[in-house]
Design a protein around this motif. Structure first.
Motif, PDB file in Angstrom:
ATOM      1  N   ASP A 169       0.806   4.267  -2.849  1.00  0.00           N
ATOM      2  CA  ASP A 169       0.687   5.589  -2.310  1.00  0.00           C
ATOM      3  C   ASP A 169       1.634   6.306  -3.063  1.00  0.00           C
ATOM      4  O   ASP A 169       1.615   7.838  -3.435  1.00  0.00           O
ATOM      5  CB  ASP A 169       0.601   5.590  -0.744  1.00  0.00           C
ATOM      6  CG  ASP A 169      -0.899   5.101  -0.273  1.00  0.00           C
ATOM      7  OD1 ASP A 169      -1.629   4.880  -0.988  1.00  0.00           O
ATOM      8  OD2 ASP A 169      -0.799   4.857   0.995  1.00  0.00           O
TER       9      ASP A 169
ATOM     10  N   ARG B 123       0.889  -1.064   0.046  1.00  0.00           N
ATOM     11  CA  ARG B 123      -0.098  -0.277  -0.055  1.00  0.00           C
ATOM     12  C   ARG B 123       0.751   1.249   0.009  1.00  0.00           C
ATOM     13  O   ARG B 123       0.567   2.409  -0.786  1.00  0.00           O
ATOM     14  CB  ARG B 123      -0.914  -0.008   1.361  1.00  0.00           C
ATOM     15  CG  ARG B 123      -2.167  -1.019   1.207  1.00  0.00           C
ATOM     16  CD  ARG B 123      -2.971  -0.747   2.324  1.00  0.00           C
ATOM     17  NE  ARG B 123      -2.390  -0.839   3.483  1.00  0.00           N
ATOM     18  CZ  ARG B 123      -2.345  -1.815   4.378  1.00  0.00           C
ATOM     19  NH1 ARG B 123      -2.769  -3.371   3.883  1.00  0.00           N
ATOM     20  NH2 ARG B 123      -1.943  -1.915   5.707  1.00  0.00           N
ATOM     21  N   CYS B 124       1.922   1.274   0.664  1.00  0.00           N
ATOM     22  CA  CYS B 124       2.806   2.282   0.906  1.00  0.00           C
ATOM     23  C   CYS B 124       3.417   2.583  -0.665  1.00  0.00           C
ATOM     24  O   CYS B 124       3.560   3.772  -0.898  1.00  0.00           O
ATOM     25  CB  CYS B 124       3.949   2.055   1.741  1.00  0.00           C
ATOM     26  SG  CYS B 124       4.951   3.367   1.986  1.00  0.00           S
TER      27      CYS B 124
ATOM     28  N   LEU C 266       5.670   9.165   3.500  1.00  0.00           N
ATOM     29  CA  LEU C 266       5.553   7.798   2.865  1.00  0.00           C
ATOM     30  C   LEU C 266       6.828   7.040   2.758  1.00  0.00           C
ATOM     31  O   LEU C 266       7.158   5.944   3.015  1.00  0.00           O
ATOM     32  CB  LEU C 266       4.907   7.993   1.570  1.00  0.00           C
ATOM     33  CG  LEU C 266       3.293   8.079   1.699  1.00  0.00           C
ATOM     34  CD1 LEU C 266       2.674   8.310   0.076  1.00  0.00           C
ATOM     35  CD2 LEU C 266       2.659   6.778   2.127  1.00  0.00           C
TER      36      LEU C 266
ATOM     37  N   GLU D 219       1.079   7.232  -6.362  1.00  0.00           N
ATOM     38  CA  GLU D 219       0.169   8.092  -6.759  1.00  0.00           C
ATOM     39  C   GLU D 219       0.667   9.601  -6.187  1.00  0.00           C
ATOM     40  O   GLU D 219       0.439  10.817  -6.884  1.00  0.00           O
ATOM     41  CB  GLU D 219      -0.903   7.745  -5.901  1.00  0.00           C
ATOM     42  CG  GLU D 219      -2.365   9.076  -5.808  1.00  0.00           C
ATOM     43  CD  GLU D 219      -2.658   8.875  -7.308  1.00  0.00           C
ATOM     44  OE1 GLU D 219      -3.578  10.195  -7.623  1.00  0.00           O
ATOM     45  OE2 GLU D 219      -2.425   8.120  -7.955  1.00  0.00           O
ATOM     46  N   VAL D 220       1.446   9.837  -5.363  1.00  0.00           N
ATOM     47  CA  VAL D 220       2.125  11.110  -5.003  1.00  0.00           C
ATOM     48  C   VAL D 220       3.042  11.577  -6.213  1.00  0.00           C
ATOM     49  O   VAL D 220       3.201  12.767  -6.253  1.00  0.00           O
ATOM     50  CB  VAL D 220       2.883  11.002  -3.541  1.00  0.00           C
ATOM     51  CG1 VAL D 220       3.711  12.216  -3.331  1.00  0.00           C
ATOM     52  CG2 VAL D 220       1.987  10.772  -2.295  1.00  0.00           C
TER      53      VAL D 220
ATOM     54  N   THR E 194       3.476  14.390   1.866  1.00  0.00           N
ATOM     55  CA  THR E 194       3.070  13.225   1.896  1.00  0.00           C
ATOM     56  C   THR E 194       4.116  12.300   1.507  1.00  0.00           C
ATOM     57  O   THR E 194       4.448  11.074   1.920  1.00  0.00           O
ATOM     58  CB  THR E 194       1.920  12.892   0.801  1.00  0.00           C
ATOM     59  OG1 THR E 194       0.632  13.730   1.434  1.00  0.00           O
ATOM     60  CG2 THR E 194       1.352  11.436   1.000  1.00  0.00           C
TER      61      THR E 194
END
Length: 323
Positions: free
Chosen positions: A154, A150-151, A182, A157-158, A178
């Protein structure tokens, strides 16, 4: 003189009246029977006194009456014990055979020894709770690995947001914050949590394999111990019922704890179960005390060990039978 020869009446050795010899054994038995009857009468009187005081207490008696009731109860117990002792002496004098319930033979003692292994064997098994903890350790590794996935998602996406926004925009500033959080989270997962989870999961898998191996070795032995316990109970129940049916004199410890016969009704089954368990306890731990059914308390045993817990359970069962 008569007819030229001496008669018995003329013989000085027969001048005194013939006296029948005294049967001392019969006299002793008569005295014992009389003593038993006297004690029974005293027992009945005390029992009536106890009943009267109990009725008075239930209707609001004073503390003095409670003390007297306790005293009469103790006297009643002592009289009952004396009655039992005298009745036993009478039966012994009459030649009634005595049964030694403890003399069970080598085969029955071997069964008791085999059955006694159950507790130690059961302690070798891994408990359900411990197995559940091992499973949790294995599951946690999957959870930590899923957190890393999941990290990573994410982070992607960032990065996409950073690539599509102006440097001065607010969205870009939020994305940069973010990204830093992360990155720190991912480094913690890779450097600390995942290695720890892997090690814990490996240890848990090893422990479960060892637990399975122990279970494969111990479970058959546990089953043998359970069969030995069942066979031991059957043998001892039969031994007790045979002794009761023979009208032989039961051991003193048996009479003190259980009386001379099972009670009528449904409680008779609980009585014979308790009697067999008490005898099993004596056979298992080599109790030879003729007054105390469970012998004196063990001195060196741990109070958490099977002997203490078994003894406590038997004491409770005997108390319930005496109610």
């Amino acid at each position: 003189m008569s007819h030229g020869y001496a008669t018995y009446g003329d013989d000085p050795e027969f001048a005194q009246e013939y006296v029948e010899p005294v049967d001392t054994t019969r006299r002793d038995l008569d005295e014992l029977f009389a003593a038993v009857d006297g004690l029974r009468e005293a027992d009945d009187r005390l029992g009536q006194d106890v009943a009267d005081l109990t009725e008075r207490l239930e209707t609001g008696g004073a503390q003095r009456q409670e003390d007297r009731l306790d005293l009469l109860g103790r006297r009643l117990d002592r009289l009952q014990q004396q009655v039992q002792a005298l009745e036993r002496a009478v039966r012994v004098s009459d030649g009634v055979p005595q049964v030694n319930l403890d003399d069970v033979g080598a085969e029955t003692r071997a069964l008791a020894a085999e059955a006694a292994r159950w507790d130690d064997l059961h302690k070798e098994l891994v408990t359900k709770e411990q197995r559940a903890r091992y499973s949790d350790e294995i599951t946690r590794l999957s959870s930590v690995q899923a957190a890393l996935s999941r990290c990573d998602a994410d982070l992607l996406e960032v990065i996409r947001v950073l690539a599509s926004t102006d440097r001065a925009s607010r969205a870009r500033g939020d994305a940069e914050s973010t990204l830093r959080a992360l990155s720190t989270r991912r480094r913690t997962l890779l450097d600390e949590e995942i290695p720890a989870a892997v090690a814990a999961a490996d240890q848990a898998r090893l422990a479960l394999r060892e637990a399975d191996a122990v279970e494969a070795r111990v479970v058959p032995q546990l089953e043998r111990a359970e069969r030995a316990w069942h066979d031991l109970q059957v043998r001892l129940r039969t031994r007790i019922t045979d002794a009761l049916g023979s009208n032989a004199l039961l051991p003193t410890w048996f009479g003190h704890a259980l009386g001379v016969a099972p009670p009528a009704g449904a409680s008779g089954d609980a009585w014979i179960r308790t009697a067999a368990s008490v005898l099993a306890y004596r056979v298992t731990f080599g109790i030879t005390d003729q007054a105390l059914p469970l012998g004196p308390p063990p001195e060196d045993a741990d109070t958490t060990e099977r002997r203490w817990t078994w003894r406590a359970r038997l004491e409770s069962d005997l108390d319930e039978l005496s109610l």
